[in-house]
Scaffold this active site. Structure first.
Site, PDB file in Angstrom:
ATOM      1  CD1 TRP A 457      -1.615   2.392   1.448  1.00 47.75           C
ATOM      2  CD2 TRP A 457      -3.287   0.917   1.490  1.00 47.75           C
ATOM      3  NE1 TRP A 457      -2.783   3.091   1.584  1.00 47.75           N
ATOM      4  CE2 TRP A 457      -3.829   2.213   1.627  1.00 47.75           C
ATOM      5  CE3 TRP A 457      -4.155  -0.176   1.496  1.00 47.75           C
ATOM      6  CZ2 TRP A 457      -5.193   2.434   1.771  1.00 47.75           C
ATOM      7  CZ3 TRP A 457      -5.519   0.054   1.650  1.00 47.75           C
ATOM      8  CH2 TRP A 457      -6.021   1.357   1.778  1.00 47.75           C
ATOM      9  N   GLY A 508       6.725   6.060  -0.807  1.00 40.87           N
ATOM     10  CA  GLY A 508       8.003   6.359  -1.443  1.00 40.87           C
ATOM     11  C   GLY A 508       9.116   5.741  -0.591  1.00 40.87           C
ATOM     12  CG  ASP A 514       3.209   6.024  11.013  1.00 45.94           C
ATOM     13  OD1 ASP A 514       2.277   5.264  11.345  1.00 45.94           O
ATOM     14  OD2 ASP A 514       3.174   6.723   9.974  1.00 45.94           O
ATOM     15  CD  GLU A 594      25.081 -11.739  -9.467  1.00 45.64           C
ATOM     16  OE1 GLU A 594      25.647 -10.677  -9.221  1.00 45.64           O
ATOM     17  OE2 GLU A 594      24.260 -11.880 -10.413  1.00 45.64           O
TER      18      GLU A 594
HETATM   19  C1  GLA Z   1       7.349   4.078  -4.695  1.00 51.75           C
HETATM   20  C2  GLA Z   1       7.748   2.831  -3.933  1.00 51.75           C
HETATM   21  C3  GLA Z   1       8.565   1.941  -4.823  1.00 51.75           C
HETATM   22  C4  GLA Z   1       7.745   1.559  -6.032  1.00 51.75           C
HETATM   23  C5  GLA Z   1       7.286   2.807  -6.763  1.00 51.75           C
HETATM   24  C6  GLA Z   1       6.305   2.476  -7.860  1.00 51.75           C
HETATM   25  O1  GLA Z   1       8.443   4.872  -4.978  1.00 51.75           O
HETATM   26  O2  GLA Z   1       8.429   3.155  -2.774  1.00 51.75           O
HETATM   27  O3  GLA Z   1       8.976   0.781  -4.129  1.00 51.75           O
HETATM   28  O4  GLA Z   1       6.644   0.798  -5.622  1.00 51.75           O
HETATM   29  O5  GLA Z   1       6.658   3.726  -5.881  1.00 51.75           O
HETATM   30  O6  GLA Z   1       5.876   3.587  -8.533  1.00 51.75           O
END
Ligand code: GLA
Length: 652
Positions: A457, A508, A514, A594
């Site tokens: 979310w 973001g 929180d 990897e």
């Molecule tokens: C935000 C999130 C990222 C990704 C982008 C998608 O920046 O933190 O992890 O989900 O949006 O647009």
């Protein structure tokens, strides 16, 4: 923790600290202090002043010139509120806060103290709520303000907790940052002149976290006094710490007072969101353990709160907007081979969303892009032995969306002004019931139609220049708080409807990391910065207030997409295992070596995930002080298992 009803009915704070017997009122001092006013009740006793006495819930208008916890504008335009003790009661169990996240506890785990205070003139009442959870050394605080008077009042400042210390020199530990560099650790002396940590962004924010610690000068991880105050709230907040003119310290945690004005009519009430407090006499590790245990067991909810979270692969840094149904199946195939347990389809699966300029709000699956329905795609992923999850950003609206074309008034825009864009998007008015109903219905529909086990979310901008068409003009000061209440309403509806669903919070990265969100989402994407070395600092800062089971961390590709650093694959794995573990890169491009290492990491995590997510976490070095290496450790609470990780960040 001691308080006292004094001879005039004021509620004085006496003590918070190491367990002690006996009344501590000898700590109170009475002098005739210049320019420190005296309540009328004290007659001509100039030594009695609210400006100097420690208080439980200081208000504006009693002669205390330090920061108040509560400011009320009365109907006559004055700002006086003089609360005196009326009664109290103690009950078993912990109070709840309808519509707001809060620590919960049963009758064996906690007790509640309620203290009724009243202003004799305006009949404004405050019910001070204290939840006591001895097993974690936690005291929670919240306040219900009730207007029993005949006129409407306006609350213009509301903090749920105040801590007054009559003596001592403290450091303030706080967590500041920015997008992709959240929760940096800062420790500075509490000094004369107020220090304020706050958000005006509508979310708790990347810039300051709603958590602070007051620590003695010599307090370390292992020794010394410290106090934490953590706000259980996801919107604008204000935390304050100040040394006053008499070298006493006051700390406050509560709602932001800027752009806040909440009217209360006769009989109405307002609940100030909860602050969680804890004290440790044995340094910062114990302080964090108290919070971690309480949040894990008595704040997080749902099926996943005490289960090891699935190892997942997320499509964002693998493909960004450029995935197809085929590329997702390819990602799924490689993930399944490595033992990954869930595939998360990030941004780009809905509307016409092929870049970040469009379609937020149009939560309809783009079947052309997937080449099939969501249900079909999920069945194929399930057939590989993996669960499936999606990303969603419900609170947002793109101007280029069917939703905006149908409901332009659902966006928070001031009439007569151009909107302020951020990531080219606008914010939905979450204070409106039609908006929250629409979102609840859309989200439930998506989850119901396909076997979706997880939702990330997201919330990718801040609120600014906000106006709600549904709120009367003189009630716009409620908007930012009502926004958060609307968000909680949708989250509550979705979590009640799908108790099995794993929700991951995000803004973001960690812009809304929180305790309020933890009530709905047991984990939160910690940062958009996936560089392992910078994550050491971000995760270190996060660990002071929040359990490691809530810290979502992924192995990503090198050179890293945010800062281009190259870090060994092994190191990336170790750093991501500090929290809930996953991968976020194009697995098909991994070398054989990897892949081998990833397989080993996943197997290791599956074996020890319980230790990493639910063991006690010890910060053994600080990446802010020691730039050469960072060390941390997990220890099972029963002492059966421990794991120490060492990452060299600089090599000579
Ligand atoms: C935000 C999130 C990222 C990704 C982008 C998608 O920046 O933190 O992890 O989900 O949006 O647009």
């Amino acid at each position: 923790y001691q308080m006292q009803i004094d001879r005039y009915g004021f509620l004085l704070h006496l003590y918070y600290g190491r367990y002690a017997e006996g009344c501590m009122d000898y700590l109170l001092t009475y002098y005739d202090r210049g320019f420190s006013a005296n309540p009328y009740d004290a007659d001509h006793d100039r030594s009695y002043s609210m400006d100097a006495l420690p208080q439980e819930f200081p208000t504006s208008g009693t002669g205390d010139f330090r920061s108040p916890a509560l400011t009320i504008k009365n109907s006559d335009g004055t700002y006086s509120c003089d609360l005196r003790y009326q009664s109290h009661r103690i009950t078993k169990g912990k109070y709840g806060l309808p519509g707001l996240p809060a620590v919960y506890a049963d009758e064996e785990e906690a007790e509640t103290l309620e203290i009724l205070m009243e202003d004799a003139v305006t009949k404004v009442q405050a019910v001070l709520l204290y939840g006591v959870l001895p097993k974690y050394d936690i005291i929670t605080r919240s306040v219900r303000i009730i207007n029993q008077g005949e006129d409407t009042i306006h609350i213009s400042k509301a903090a749920s907790a105040c801590l007054d210390f009559v003596s001592g020199d403290y450091d303030l530990i706080s967590f500041y940052g920015r997008h992709a560099m959240e929760r940096n650790f800062q420790r500075v002396p509490v000094s004369h002149g107020k220090q304020i940590l706050r958000s005006r962004r509508g979310t708790s924010s990347h810039q300051y976290n709603p958590a602070m610690i007051l620590a003695g000068k010599d307090t370390t991880e292992e020794a010394g006094d410290c106090y934490a105050m953590v706000f259980v709230y996801s919107g604008c907040f204000k935390a304050e710490a100040e040394k006053d003119q008499f070298n006493q310290t006051r700390a406050l945690m509560g709602l932001a007072s800027e752009m806040f004005s909440y009217p209360l009519g006769t009989g109405d009430s307002f609940v100030i969101p909860e602050t969680v407090m804890t004290y440790s006499a044995e340094g910062l590790s114990v302080l964090s353990h108290n919070l971690h245990r309480c949040f894990r067991n008595n704040l997080c909810r749902g099926r996943w709160k005490d289960q090891v979270r699935p190892v997942l692969v997320n499509s964002w840094e693998a493909d960004y907007f450029n995935f197809t149904g085929e590329s997702l199946l390819r990602l799924g195939k490689h993930a399944a081979e490595l033992g990954i347990e869930m595939l998360v389809l990030d941004d780009g699966w809905f509307g016409e969303r092929n870049d970040d300029n469009t379609s937020l709000g149009d939560w309809q699956v783009n079947e052309d892009k997937l080449g099939c329905t969501m249900g079909e795609l999920i069945r194929k992923i399930n057939a590989m032995g993996m669960k499936f999850g999606i990303w969603i950003e419900p609170e947002m609206i793109s101007e280029d969306s069917d939703l905006y074309r149908a409901h332009p008034d659902w966006a928070l825009v001031i009439p007569g002004r151009q909107p302020i864009r951020s990531r080219s998007q606008l914010v939905l008015d979450m204070s409106r019931e039609d908006v929250t109903d629409y979102l609840t219905e859309r989200i439930c529909d998506i989850v119901e139609k396909a076997d979706i086990q997880y939702i990330k979310w997201d919330m990718n901008r801040s609120l600014m220049a906000a106006y709600s068409a549904k709120l009367p003009r003189d009630c716009q000061g409620e908007l930012r708080h009502r926004y958060v209440l609307g968000l909680y309403k949708v989250l509550e509806a979705v979590t009640q409807r799908f108790p099995e669903l794993l929700l991951e919070g995000c803004s973001g990265g960690g812009g809304r990391f929180d305790a309020g969100m933890l009530y709905y989402c047991p984990q939160i994407w910690c940062s958009d910065n996936t560089d392992a070395i910078e994550r050491l600092r971000i995760q270190y800062g996060t660990s002071f207030g929040y359990p490691m089971s809530s810290v979502s961390a992924h192995v990503s590709v090198c050179p890293n997409h945010q800062n281009h650093r190259v870090t060994p694959f092994k190191t990336r794995g170790i750093c991501a295992m500090q929290g809930t573990f996953g991968y976020e890169l194009d697995l098909s491009k991994m070398t054989d070596e990897e892949k081998k290492m990833a397989g080993e990491q996943i197997a290791f995590f599956k074996e020890h995930g319980r230790l990493f997510q639910f063991g006690d976490y010890y910060r053994l070095t600080s990446p802010f002080e020691n730039r050469d290496y960072t060390v941390w450790e997990y220890a099972a609470q029963d002492g059966s298992e421990a794991c120490m990780s060492v990452v060299y960040t600089d090599m000579y």
